[in-house]
Design a protein around this motif. Structure first.
Motif, PDB file in Angstrom:
ATOM      1  N   UNK A  71       0.806  -1.217   0.000  1.00 45.77           N
ATOM      2  CA  UNK A  71       0.000   0.000   0.000  1.00 45.77           C
ATOM      3  C   UNK A  71       0.839   1.268   0.000  1.00 45.77           C
ATOM      4  N   UNK A  72       2.157   1.130  -0.156  1.00 48.94           N
ATOM      5  CA  UNK A  72       3.040   2.292  -0.164  1.00 48.94           C
ATOM      6  C   UNK A  72       2.798   3.128  -1.412  1.00 48.94           C
ATOM      7  N   UNK A  73       2.526   4.401  -1.218  1.00 46.56           N
ATOM      8  CA  UNK A  73       2.312   5.326  -2.332  1.00 46.56           C
ATOM      9  C   UNK A  73       3.315   6.450  -2.218  1.00 46.56           C
ATOM     10  N   UNK A  74       4.230   6.522  -3.144  1.00 42.45           N
ATOM     11  CA  UNK A  74       5.212   7.603  -3.132  1.00 42.45           C
ATOM     12  C   UNK A  74       4.558   8.861  -3.665  1.00 42.45           C
ATOM     13  N   UNK A  75       4.863   9.991  -3.075  1.00 43.35           N
ATOM     14  CA  UNK A  75       4.286  11.235  -3.579  1.00 43.35           C
ATOM     15  C   UNK A  75       5.091  11.746  -4.776  1.00 43.35           C
ATOM     16  N   UNK A  76       4.590  12.757  -5.445  1.00 42.07           N
ATOM     17  CA  UNK A  76       5.224  13.259  -6.669  1.00 42.07           C
ATOM     18  C   UNK A  76       6.600  13.867  -6.414  1.00 42.07           C
ATOM     19  N   UNK A  87       6.408  -2.074  -5.542  1.00 34.99           N
ATOM     20  CA  UNK A  87       6.128  -3.414  -6.019  1.00 34.99           C
ATOM     21  C   UNK A  87       4.949  -3.373  -6.993  1.00 34.99           C
ATOM     22  N   UNK A  88       4.905  -4.295  -7.951  1.00 39.45           N
ATOM     23  CA  UNK A  88       3.813  -4.313  -8.925  1.00 39.45           C
ATOM     24  C   UNK A  88       2.441  -4.433  -8.271  1.00 39.45           C
ATOM     25  N   UNK A  89       2.328  -5.203  -7.181  1.00 38.64           N
ATOM     26  CA  UNK A  89       1.016  -5.342  -6.561  1.00 38.64           C
ATOM     27  C   UNK A  89       0.544  -4.027  -5.965  1.00 38.64           C
ATOM     28  N   UNK A  90       1.476  -3.130  -5.589  1.00 41.95           N
ATOM     29  CA  UNK A  90       1.074  -1.830  -5.063  1.00 41.95           C
ATOM     30  C   UNK A  90       0.410  -1.019  -6.159  1.00 41.95           C
ATOM     31  N   UNK A  95      -4.476   1.166  -8.545  1.00 38.74           N
ATOM     32  CA  UNK A  95      -5.401   1.289  -9.672  1.00 38.74           C
ATOM     33  C   UNK A  95      -6.798   0.850  -9.304  1.00 38.74           C
ATOM     34  N   UNK A  96      -6.906  -0.246  -8.551  1.00 31.30           N
ATOM     35  CA  UNK A  96      -8.194  -0.740  -8.142  1.00 31.30           C
ATOM     36  C   UNK A  96      -8.897   0.229  -7.194  1.00 31.30           C
ATOM     37  N   UNK A  98      -8.290   3.503  -6.928  1.00 27.56           N
ATOM     38  CA  UNK A  98      -8.629   4.761  -7.610  1.00 27.56           C
ATOM     39  C   UNK A  98      -9.864   4.567  -8.482  1.00 27.56           C
ATOM     40  N   UNK A  99     -10.061   3.392  -9.084  1.00 21.74           N
ATOM     41  CA  UNK A  99     -11.282   3.151  -9.865  1.00 21.74           C
ATOM     42  C   UNK A  99     -12.506   3.056  -8.964  1.00 21.74           C
ATOM     43  N   UNK A 100     -12.325   2.493  -7.787  1.00 21.55           N
ATOM     44  CA  UNK A 100     -13.424   2.318  -6.869  1.00 21.55           C
ATOM     45  C   UNK A 100     -13.884   3.646  -6.262  1.00 21.55           C
ATOM     46  N   UNK A 101     -12.912   4.478  -5.876  1.00 18.55           N
ATOM     47  CA  UNK A 101     -13.243   5.736  -5.202  1.00 18.55           C
ATOM     48  C   UNK A 101     -13.045   6.955  -6.089  1.00 18.55           C
ATOM     49  N   UNK A 102     -12.494   6.787  -7.271  1.00 15.24           N
ATOM     50  CA  UNK A 102     -12.157   7.913  -8.122  1.00 15.24           C
ATOM     51  C   UNK A 102     -13.244   8.352  -8.977  1.00 15.24           C
TER      52      UNK A 102
END
Length: 102
Positions: A71-76, A87-90, A95-96, A98-102
């Motif tokens: 669940x690690x999200x690096x900022x810009x 990691x690819x799973x992150x 993506x999943x 952001x589609x759900x809540x985006x």
């Protein structure tokens, strides 16, 4: 209690319990060095004397690295190398989500 230590081929002492703890912590003595006091029949390694254990012997586990989490999200503002280390799973989870809540 007076404690004698046999280290590096020579006998030193007498030491107090506190002095031996201090010497163990700063590295002057090793836990495998032999020790004797008047209640012992023979020389024993310092590590076998329960009264001598260094106070900082308790070790705490290292906290987990947040970059290893899916669940690690690096900022810009993070360098590109940090973004590539995710990691690819992150990316899949992101993506999943952001589609759900985006």
């Amino acid at each position: 209690m007076k404690i004698f230590v046999f280290s590096a081929g020579e006998q030193t002492g007498p030491y107090t319990k506190e002095a031996i703890r201090k010497e163990l912590l700063n590295g002057s003595l090793k836990s495998s060095d032999l020790a004797w006091h008047n209640r012992l029949r023979r020389w024993v390694p310092l590590q076998h004397l329960p009264m001598i254990e260094p106070q900082s012997k308790k070790k705490f586990p290292m906290p987990p690295n947040p970059e290893d989490s899916p669940f690690f999200l690096a900022d810009e503002t993070a360098p590109a190398s940090a973004l590539q280390r995710r990691k690819p799973q992150a990316r899949k989870w992101f993506g999943w989500i952001s589609r759900l809540f985006g």
